[in-house]
Motif scaffolding. Structure first.
Motif, short mmCIF file in Angstrom:
data_model
loop_
_atom_site.label_atom_id
_atom_site.label_comp_id
_atom_site.label_asym_id
_atom_site.label_seq_id
_atom_site.Cartn_x
_atom_site.Cartn_y
_atom_site.Cartn_z
N HIS A 1 28.78 19.98 -1.19
CA HIS A 1 28.97 18.93 -0.17
C HIS A 1 27.64 18.28 0.22
N LEU A 2 26.79 18.02 -0.76
CA LEU A 2 25.47 17.45 -0.47
C LEU A 2 25.59 15.96 -0.15
N GLN A 3 24.75 15.52 0.79
CA GLN A 3 24.67 14.09 1.14
C GLN A 3 23.24 13.61 0.90
N LEU A 4 23.10 12.34 0.52
CA LEU A 4 21.79 11.77 0.22
C LEU A 4 21.55 10.50 1.02
N VAL A 5 20.29 10.28 1.37
CA VAL A 5 19.86 8.98 1.90
C VAL A 5 18.52 8.66 1.27
N ALA A 6 18.15 7.37 1.27
CA ALA A 6 16.84 6.97 0.75
C ALA A 6 15.74 7.64 1.57
N GLU A 7 14.57 7.83 0.96
CA GLU A 7 13.50 8.65 1.54
C GLU A 7 13.16 8.28 2.97
N ILE B 1 17.93 15.10 1.02
CA ILE B 1 19.20 15.80 0.79
C ILE B 1 19.60 16.54 2.06
N GLU B 2 20.83 16.40 2.45
CA GLU B 2 21.34 17.18 3.58
C GLU B 2 22.38 18.18 3.07
N GLY B 3 22.23 19.44 3.53
CA GLY B 3 23.19 20.48 3.16
C GLY B 3 22.71 21.41 2.08
N LEU B 4 21.46 21.27 1.63
CA LEU B 4 20.92 22.13 0.57
C LEU B 4 20.50 23.47 1.18
N SER B 5 21.18 24.56 0.77
CA SER B 5 20.97 25.82 1.48
C SER B 5 20.49 26.97 0.61
N CYS B 6 20.42 26.81 -0.70
CA CYS B 6 19.93 27.92 -1.53
C CYS B 6 19.23 27.39 -2.78
N GLU C 1 23.62 29.56 6.58
CA GLU C 1 22.43 29.33 5.73
C GLU C 1 21.98 27.88 5.83
N ARG C 2 22.97 26.98 5.75
CA ARG C 2 22.67 25.55 5.81
C ARG C 2 22.00 25.20 7.14
N PHE C 3 22.56 25.72 8.22
CA PHE C 3 22.00 25.46 9.55
C PHE C 3 20.59 26.02 9.67
N SER C 4 20.39 27.24 9.15
CA SER C 4 19.08 27.90 9.27
C SER C 4 18.00 27.14 8.52
N PHE C 5 18.31 26.67 7.31
CA PHE C 5 17.31 25.94 6.55
C PHE C 5 17.00 24.58 7.19
N GLU C 6 18.03 23.94 7.75
CA GLU C 6 17.77 22.69 8.45
C GLU C 6 16.86 22.92 9.64
N ARG C 7 17.05 24.06 10.31
CA ARG C 7 16.19 24.41 11.45
C ARG C 7 14.76 24.63 10.97
N ALA C 8 14.60 25.30 9.83
CA ALA C 8 13.27 25.56 9.28
C ALA C 8 12.59 24.28 8.83
N GLU D 1 15.07 11.76 -15.92
CA GLU D 1 14.48 12.99 -15.39
C GLU D 1 14.72 13.05 -13.88
N ALA D 2 15.05 14.25 -13.40
CA ALA D 2 15.25 14.45 -11.96
C ALA D 2 14.62 15.76 -11.55
N LYS D 3 14.06 15.79 -10.34
CA LYS D 3 13.40 16.99 -9.83
C LYS D 3 13.80 17.18 -8.37
N VAL D 4 14.27 18.41 -8.05
CA VAL D 4 14.63 18.73 -6.67
C VAL D 4 13.54 19.60 -6.06
N ASN D 5 13.05 19.17 -4.90
CA ASN D 5 12.12 19.98 -4.10
C ASN D 5 12.96 20.67 -3.03
N PHE D 6 13.28 21.96 -3.26
CA PHE D 6 14.19 22.67 -2.37
C PHE D 6 13.64 22.78 -0.95
#
Length: 700
Positions: free
Chosen positions: A66-72, A13-18, A178-185, A37-42
């Motif tokens: 505005h979340l974007q997804l790609v295969a694993e 997932i791209e853009g997940l910030s909280c 927030e989005r940028f910071s989490f992507e950095r982390a 069933e679906a599970k999100v690992n934040f």
């Protein structure tokens, strides 16, 4: 529960910030008809879906953020920021906001063009915010989008057009940060994923051809040239080279690899040519398991993170009630409704729990990613937190504090003239033995440039005693002193007893007539073990104990050399477990360091089970709470320091988040804080806690 035949898909997932956004996305995906069933690992920004939903359906479920997804195993297509919809909306909204302010400056009174500009800015910049906020209001769900929606509508209702629009823009900027910071982390984790090449050069049908990693099979021969990354786990069958294994073990110095040595996916062949026979498929490589463990660790929450989530659940409704009371109660006495409604709306903006909610997860994500890059796998925030509180460390001896392989420490000279021949005969006899001590004798002979030139005839192994064999017509005996009975004279006994008292194993070589000489063999301590024990004590871990199944003499001999005061020897695996349970019952927080196999019961019962994980040790990866890759014991003090630093960072972040909230709330009552300053303060708190957490990336 999903069925065995059900389709399982994993997406990044791209853009997940909280965390609240992650929960909302998870709920939305679970409402899709084709998903059971679906599970999100934040922390890892991953979605695991049981069902047949398309990426389009899944992205629609995440459109609120505005979340974007790609295969694993795919990479996100890099798009310039100006091509991303949320940035386009933010830019256009900022333009209308600027127009509104210009019009406001030109006209002293409110102008319809200025008001329209502020309204358009608000609608464009906050369309997603309002959509989610209204949905939550209808469902009586109160989160930050609900608070912000009420605050902005209220601001417009009392004629504060510019402030309402400014709040929307600042809130959008805060979310982008927030989005940028989490992507950095998360970059530490993503960097692991990028280590493995997408294809490898394989020999098939007598020809060299590039084949996708997923199609490579066990037994295939891969060619790795100088400067190329190794794409598979395998065994070298031809060639010699230095390989940089930093990605797997965290060790900075390249390791020489030659025939029969193991190599690992994600490592770099620096010099020579290697041919490698594949031993694991792409899904089972050590690198794949490391990535999986690190990502799973993000979902294993620390108690502080769970507390914050629970706190935020009650905190948000409490802020709403406080805002209502502040807007309604004072006007009953002062008859100044507009002023107090404005201040109540400001409370809603200040009360957004953004900084508080991200204070812990951003630190956990950063710390676990950093530790993985440095050769330490920590399987969750809960173990990171436990490690910071460790008061005692228990070490297994063999393979943990010691090298795990016996070595000849002393040659026992009984006939100096036959020194070389004793070594050679012992090596010839042991060349046919499978006893663990045989390798020590053969290495000792090799170190003295003595090779076993012939094979013994009539070779026999006598369990628990030794071996016999005939060499050039003479029968030789090689084994334990007890085997030789009365032939071990008082003089010989006086020579070997000191070695035995030091915990060493003595082996004698003899003919039918005389004893020719002998060897003292022992498992040697790691060079770094003594320094590690000293470091732990300097860090305040005062109680260090060795737990071993070895005999008392050997155990105390090693412990004395390493500076360990407490030793528990001749223990069975369940007795190690019982000892650790006793310590825990007495209130001591203890970590157990072992090899992950025979120490499994003790590792399981300790507060933190730490395995010495050779890069190929699957058992170590699976059984322990934490793994020191590459058998690097010196990583232990680093891990403890990192865990303590992380705990301090989390404490600082919670203090910053709550402290700034409290100060802001106190400034609202006398009217010293405006709406836009309130959201600016909230944004500042979020940025501060994120930047503070990113300090963990510098820990080495």
């Amino acid at each position: 529960m999903m069925s065995r035949d059900e389709q399982v898909a994993v997406y990044r997932i791209e853009g997940l910030s909280c965390t609240s956004c992650a929960k909302k996305f998870e709920n939305n995906v679970n409402q899709i008809a084709s998903v059971s069933e679906a599970k999100v690992n934040f922390g890892a920004a991953k979605l695991i879906v049981n069902g047949a939903a398309s990426i389009h359906e899944l992205e629609k479920a995440g459109s609120f953020d505005h979340l974007q997804l790609v295969a694993e195993h795919e990479e996100f297509k890099k798009r310039s920021w100006y091509l991303q919809r949320h940035y386009q909306q933010l830019t256009l909204a900022a333009v209308f906001l600027l127009v509104g302010f210009v019009v406001q400056l030109l006209y002293e009174e409110q102008n319809i063009i200025g008001i329209l500009s502020f309204v358009l800015s608000t609608l464009i910049g906050g369309v997603t915010l309002f959509y989610e906020g209204f949905k939550n209001l209808i469902r009586f769900q109160f989160d930050m989008t609900t608070l912000m929606t009420i605050a902005i509508i209220g601001a417009f209702a009392i004629g504060e057009w510019s402030e309402g629009a400014t709040v929307v823009i600042l809130f959008a900027i805060s979310e982008a940060l927030e989005r940028f910071s989490f992507e950095r982390a998360r970059r530490s984790i993503r960097s692991l994923i990028r280590l493995s090449p997408k294809e490898a050069l394989v020999v098939r049908d007598g020809q060299e051809q590039f084949i996708p990693i997923k199609e490579i099979k066990i037994g295939d021969i891969c060619i790795i040239k100088a400067g190329q990354q190794i794409a598979v786990d395998g065994k070298v069958i031809q060639g010699t080279s230095s390989v940089n294994q930093a990605a797997i073990t965290g060790e900075s110095i390249p390791v020489i690899k030659c025939v029969d040595d193991d190599v690992f996916a994600g490592t770099m062949n620096e010099e020579g040519y290697l041919e490698v026979q594949v031993t694991k498929t792409s899904a089972d490589t050590t690198l794949s398991k490391i990535i999986q463990l690190v990502e799973d660790a993000q979902a294993n929450r620390a108690s502080s993170q769970t507390f914050i989530d629970q706190f935020a659940k009650y905190y948000t409704p409490a802020i709403l009630i406080l805002a209502i009371l502040l807007a309604v109660v004072p006007p009953l006495f002062h008859d100044d409704w507009m002023t107090w409604i404005y201040r109540g709306l400001t409370v809603l903006v200040v009360g957004c729990p953004c900084a508080l909610v991200v204070s812990t997860p951003v630190a956990i994500v950063t710390a676990i990613g950093n530790s993985a890059r440095n050769g330490v796998l920590i399987k969750g925030g809960v173990y990171l937190e436990e490690l910071s509180m460790i008061q005692s460390v228990a070490f297994d001896k063999t393979g943990t504090l010691t090298k795990g392989e016996p070595a000849v420490t002393d040659y026992i000279s009984l006939n100096e003239a036959r020194h070389s021949s004793v070594i050679q005969i012992a090596a010839i006899l042991e060349s046919g033995s499978t006893h663990p001590l045989a390798s020590a004798i053969l290495r000792y002979a090799k170190d003295h440039q003595i090779e076993p030139m012939v094979n013994p005839s009539s070779f026999q192994s006598h369990t628990g005693k030794g071996v016999t064999g005939i060499i050039e017509g003479v029968k030789y005996f090689f084994g334990s002193p007890n085997w030789f009975g009365k032939r071990v004279t008082t003089e010989i006994s006086n020579q070997i007893v000191p070695y035995q008292q030091a915990g060493k194993t003595v082996m004698l070589l003899a003919t039918s007539d005389e004893i020719l000489g002998g060897f003292a063999v022992a498992d040697q301590p790691r060079e770094e073990s003594k320094q590690i024990i000293r470091e732990l004590k300097d860090m305040g871990v005062d109680h260090v104990v060795m737990l071993t199944g070895d005999n008392q003499h050997t155990a105390h001999g090693i412990a004395d050399r390493l500076g360990i005061e407490e030793v528990k020897a001749e223990l069975l695996p369940n007795e190690k477990q019982q000892y650790i349970q006793q310590l825990r019952n007495s209130g001591i927080s203890i970590a157990m360091v072992g090899d992950g196999v025979n120490d499994a019961p003790a590792l399981a019962i300790s507060n933190v089970g730490i395995a010495m994980g050779g890069a190929s040790s699957d058992t170590a990866l699976e059984t322990a709470d934490m793994v020191l890759m590459g058998n690097k014991l010196e990583k232990l003090p680093f891990a403890i320091r990192l865990s303590r630093f992380t705990k301090r960072i989390i404490g600082q972040n919670i203090t910053i988040a709550l402290g700034l909230k409290l100060i802001s709330l106190l400034l609202i009552i006398p009217g010293m804080l405006t709406l836009w300053l309130a959201v600016f303060a909230d944004m500042g708190a979020t940025v501060l806690v994120t930047l503070n957490a990113l300090r963990l990336l510098r820990s080495k």
